[in-house]
Design a protein around this motif. Structure first.
Motif, short mmCIF file in Angstrom:
data_model
loop_
_atom_site.label_atom_id
_atom_site.label_comp_id
_atom_site.label_asym_id
_atom_site.label_seq_id
_atom_site.Cartn_x
_atom_site.Cartn_y
_atom_site.Cartn_z
N UNK A 79 0.72 -0.77 -0.12
CA UNK A 79 0.01 0.19 0.15
C UNK A 79 0.40 1.27 0.29
N UNK A 80 1.84 1.69 0.68
CA UNK A 80 2.83 2.40 0.50
C UNK A 80 3.74 2.78 -0.47
N UNK A 81 3.61 1.45 -0.93
CA UNK A 81 4.36 1.72 -2.16
C UNK A 81 3.60 2.23 -3.55
N UNK A 82 2.75 2.00 -3.51
CA UNK A 82 1.75 1.95 -4.11
C UNK A 82 0.79 3.94 -4.89
N UNK A 83 1.04 3.79 -3.25
CA UNK A 83 0.74 5.76 -2.80
C UNK A 83 2.16 6.59 -3.04
N UNK A 84 3.26 5.96 -2.90
CA UNK A 84 4.16 6.73 -3.14
C UNK A 84 4.60 6.55 -5.06
N UNK A 85 3.93 5.55 -5.48
CA UNK A 85 3.86 5.76 -6.34
C UNK A 85 2.62 6.68 -7.83
N UNK A 86 2.00 6.92 -6.94
CA UNK A 86 0.86 7.11 -7.11
C UNK A 86 1.19 9.34 -7.17
N UNK A 87 1.71 9.47 -6.01
CA UNK A 87 2.31 10.20 -5.43
C UNK A 87 3.71 11.28 -6.81
N UNK A 88 4.37 10.29 -7.40
CA UNK A 88 4.82 11.05 -7.91
C UNK A 88 4.34 11.06 -9.65
N UNK A 89 3.38 9.56 -10.01
CA UNK A 89 3.20 9.92 -10.82
C UNK A 89 2.36 11.20 -11.21
#
Length: 103
Positions: A79-89
């Motif tokens: 979940x943390x990795x997905x949130x980080x990726x979303x923020x990056x995008x």
């Protein structure tokens, strides 16, 4: 595309987004079944539990079926990795107010 090729094609997207989707014509029941079957197989190969479903073509003007295969047991790290990726995008998405450089 055979099942092994489809599973291999799905795995990178599943590792990043934990889901894959595709659109099918309403009559393509074999394609829909293959996508669901391969989605479950790819997700299980990654060590997760799988859930697949499809939309009702009667609820769409184009009568197409959208098929989803997704991971159901993501960890807190996932979940943390997905949130980080979303923020990056979001941060790297071009603004609609910027000048476009493409033709």
């Amino acid at each position: 595309m055979d099942d092994d090729e489809l599973v291999a094609a799905m795995m990178p997207a599943l590792e990043i987004d934990f889901q894959v989707t595709d659109h099918f014509e309403e009559w393509d029941t074999e394609g829909i079944a293959q996508f669901r079957r391969c989605g479950r197989r790819a997700i299980r190969k990654l060590g997760y539990k799988a859930h697949t479903f499809q939309t009702d073509p009667a609820k769409r003007d184009d009568r197409r079926v959208i098929v989803y295969a997704m991971v159901t047991n993501r960890t807190e790290d996932d979940e943390a990795r997905l949130a980080e990726r979303s923020w990056f995008l979001i941060q790297n998405m071009p603004s609609p107010f910027d000048e476009r450089t493409d033709p």
